[in-house]
Design an enzyme around this catalytic site. Structure first.
Site, PDB file in Angstrom:
ATOM      1  N   LYS A 142       0.046   4.239  -0.282  1.00 42.76           N
ATOM      2  CA  LYS A 142      -0.608   5.449   0.235  1.00 42.76           C
ATOM      3  C   LYS A 142      -0.360   6.593  -0.765  1.00 42.76           C
ATOM      4  O   LYS A 142      -0.242   6.337  -1.951  1.00 42.76           O
ATOM      5  CB  LYS A 142      -0.110   5.774   1.651  1.00 42.76           C
ATOM      6  CG  LYS A 142      -0.160   4.541   2.558  1.00 42.76           C
ATOM      7  CD  LYS A 142       0.033   4.860   4.002  1.00 42.76           C
ATOM      8  CE  LYS A 142       0.001   3.552   4.801  1.00 42.76           C
ATOM      9  NZ  LYS A 142      -0.022   3.770   6.234  1.00 42.76           N
TER      10      LYS A 142
ATOM     11  N   HIS B 175      -9.458   1.466   4.943  1.00 42.22           N
ATOM     12  CA  HIS B 175      -8.190   1.669   5.650  1.00 42.22           C
ATOM     13  C   HIS B 175      -8.434   2.655   6.801  1.00 42.22           C
ATOM     14  O   HIS B 175      -9.248   3.578   6.669  1.00 42.22           O
ATOM     15  CB  HIS B 175      -7.137   2.206   4.680  1.00 42.22           C
ATOM     16  CG  HIS B 175      -5.764   2.227   5.262  1.00 42.22           C
ATOM     17  ND1 HIS B 175      -5.361   3.213   6.134  1.00 42.22           N
ATOM     18  CD2 HIS B 175      -4.717   1.375   5.138  1.00 42.22           C
ATOM     19  CE1 HIS B 175      -4.114   2.957   6.510  1.00 42.22           C
ATOM     20  NE2 HIS B 175      -3.699   1.851   5.916  1.00 42.22           N
TER      21      HIS B 175
ATOM     22  N   GLU C 103      -6.884   5.123   7.782  1.00 39.12           N
ATOM     23  CA  GLU C 103      -6.707   6.538   7.405  1.00 39.12           C
ATOM     24  C   GLU C 103      -7.966   7.069   6.726  1.00 39.12           C
ATOM     25  O   GLU C 103      -8.342   8.223   6.897  1.00 39.12           O
ATOM     26  CB  GLU C 103      -5.472   6.680   6.499  1.00 39.12           C
ATOM     27  CG  GLU C 103      -4.191   6.492   7.304  1.00 39.12           C
ATOM     28  CD  GLU C 103      -3.021   5.939   6.520  1.00 39.12           C
ATOM     29  OE1 GLU C 103      -3.018   6.007   5.272  1.00 39.12           O
ATOM     30  OE2 GLU C 103      -2.084   5.420   7.171  1.00 39.12           O
TER      31      GLU C 103
ATOM     32  N   GLU D 177      -5.351  -4.383  10.970  1.00 42.80           N
ATOM     33  CA  GLU D 177      -4.342  -3.343  11.084  1.00 42.80           C
ATOM     34  C   GLU D 177      -4.564  -2.557  12.377  1.00 42.80           C
ATOM     35  O   GLU D 177      -5.337  -1.593  12.395  1.00 42.80           O
ATOM     36  CB  GLU D 177      -4.410  -2.389   9.892  1.00 42.80           C
ATOM     37  CG  GLU D 177      -4.107  -3.058   8.562  1.00 42.80           C
ATOM     38  CD  GLU D 177      -3.460  -2.083   7.588  1.00 42.80           C
ATOM     39  OE1 GLU D 177      -2.368  -2.407   7.092  1.00 42.80           O
ATOM     40  OE2 GLU D 177      -4.019  -1.005   7.347  1.00 42.80           O
TER      41      GLU D 177
ATOM     42  N   GLY E 210       2.596   2.660  10.645  1.00 46.05           N
ATOM     43  CA  GLY E 210       3.549   3.750  10.436  1.00 46.05           C
ATOM     44  C   GLY E 210       4.329   4.143  11.671  1.00 46.05           C
ATOM     45  O   GLY E 210       4.993   5.181  11.690  1.00 46.05           O
TER      46      GLY E 210
ATOM     47  N   SER F 289       3.506  -1.751  10.399  1.00 47.71           N
ATOM     48  CA  SER F 289       4.959  -1.826  10.604  1.00 47.71           C
ATOM     49  C   SER F 289       5.551  -3.204  10.310  1.00 47.71           C
ATOM     50  O   SER F 289       6.460  -3.659  11.018  1.00 47.71           O
ATOM     51  CB  SER F 289       5.336  -1.353  12.012  1.00 47.71           C
ATOM     52  OG  SER F 289       4.981   0.007  12.180  1.00 47.71           O
TER      53      SER F 289
ATOM     54  N   ASN G 215       0.869  -1.179   0.000  1.00 51.10           N
ATOM     55  CA  ASN G 215       0.000   0.000   0.000  1.00 51.10           C
ATOM     56  C   ASN G 215       0.904   1.227   0.000  1.00 51.10           C
ATOM     57  O   ASN G 215       1.490   1.566   1.026  1.00 51.10           O
ATOM     58  CB  ASN G 215      -0.888  -0.017   1.249  1.00 51.10           C
ATOM     59  CG  ASN G 215      -1.648   1.287   1.430  1.00 51.10           C
ATOM     60  OD1 ASN G 215      -1.749   2.084   0.499  1.00 51.10           O
ATOM     61  ND2 ASN G 215      -2.171   1.507   2.632  1.00 51.10           N
TER      62      ASN G 215
HETATM   63  P1  PGA Z   1       2.909   0.532   7.579  1.00 45.23           P
HETATM   64  O1  PGA Z   1       1.431   0.783   6.987  1.00 45.23           O
HETATM   65  O2  PGA Z   1       3.407  -0.768   7.038  1.00 45.23           O
HETATM   66  O3  PGA Z   1       3.722   1.716   7.059  1.00 45.23           O
HETATM   67  O4  PGA Z   1       2.792   0.524   9.054  1.00 45.23           O
HETATM   68  C1  PGA Z   1       0.510  -0.261   6.873  1.00 45.23           C
HETATM   69  C2  PGA Z   1      -0.772   0.236   6.258  1.00 45.23           C
HETATM   70  O5  PGA Z   1      -1.208   1.336   6.623  1.00 45.23           O
HETATM   71  O6  PGA Z   1      -1.375  -0.431   5.394  1.00 45.23           O
END
Ligand code: PGA
Length: 251
Positions: A12, A96, A98, A168, A174, A213, A10
């Site tokens: 983003k 997601h 976000e 998640e 992140g 992460s 992903n």
């Molecule tokens: P990350 O993000 O691997 O940077 O923690 C995962 C995601 O938001 O899908």
């Protein structure tokens, strides 16, 4: 039943044309030797460029969002599932954290988008997860159960049978602090149990991805969990090397 491992990137809102091209070149060279299924979700505008670059590689394309509306029409700024399928997407991330937190996507919107994805022939990767506050208050299972319940109430069986679920934990996204392998496996087993209570066949076949992460150095331990069927990877999917190393960790 043995489930295949699925490794999903992903990006983003990251990347540019040069990065897409470099990534496609690296994956085209090395993806053939990897046994897991792989896909990458780039920003809409780069999907076709990545599709062209990956034409000979066993890597699928995905998008990060889609409209809840199925039919074309007066929805300025939106992209529907049929358009995504048209440019080569097979997957789309739905709900997601976000999008839930920053763009007001409710469980009802997430369920509508999952249904719209399947109507267009796409596989939705539906994200669920708890905040740190919820985990510390011992509400993780209640939060996840409610997110799953909304999906089961509003989606038809075809949508549920097609969906991939990504766990998640918001506190792990992140942050560099992944869930431990035990935490991930515990939640995945809980999610599979919740699904089994409603449909044993779907529970057996559904792919449960862990996201938050995931890096080359923690991937193998996370993948050891019997109910962890792969990963949804943000930061570490931006570079081909780390994305491929995580995919190799599936064994
Ligand atoms: P990350 O993000 O691997 O940077 O923690 C995962 C995601 O938001 O899908």
């Amino acid at each position: 039943m043995s489930r295949r491992m699925l490794i999903a990137g992903n990006w983003k809102m990251n990347g540019d044309a040069a990065q897409v091209d470099a990534f496609a070149r690296a994956l085209s060279a090395d993806a053939g030797a990897i046994s897991a299924d792989m896909l990458v979700c780039v920003p809409f505008v780069y999907v076709e460029r990545l599709a062209a670059g990956l034409a000979d590689a066993p890597v699928a394309l995905g998008a990060q969002n889609l409209a809840a509306e199925v039919d074309p029409g007066a929805f300025t700024g939106e992209v529907n599932g049929a358009m995504l399928a048209d440019v080569g997407c097979r997957y789309v991330i739905v709900g997601h954290s976000e999008r839930r937190a920053l763009y007001g996507e409710t469980d009802a919107v997430v369920a509508a988008k999952a249904s719209a994805a399947v109507a267009a022939g796409l596989t939705p990767i539906v994200c669920v997860g708890e905040t740190l506050e919820q985990r510390e208050a011992d509400q993780t299972e209640a939060v996840l159960a409610a997110q799953l319940a909304a999906l089961f109430e509003q989606c038809d069986r075809a949508t549920l049978a097609a969906a991939v679920i990504a766990y998640e934990p918001i506190w792990a996204i992140g942050t560099g602090h992944s869930a431990s392998p035990e935490q991930a496996q515990d939640v995945h087993a809980f999610l599979r149990g919740q699904i089994a209570d409603r449909d044993a066949t779907i529970a057996e076949s559904v792919l449960l991805l862990y996201g938050g992460s995931v890096k080359p150095d923690n991937a193998a331990a996370l993948f050891a969990g019997a109910d962890v069927d792969g990963a949804l990877i943000g930061g570490a999917s931006l570079k081909a090397d780390s994305f491929l190393d995580i995919a190799r960790a599936t064994g």
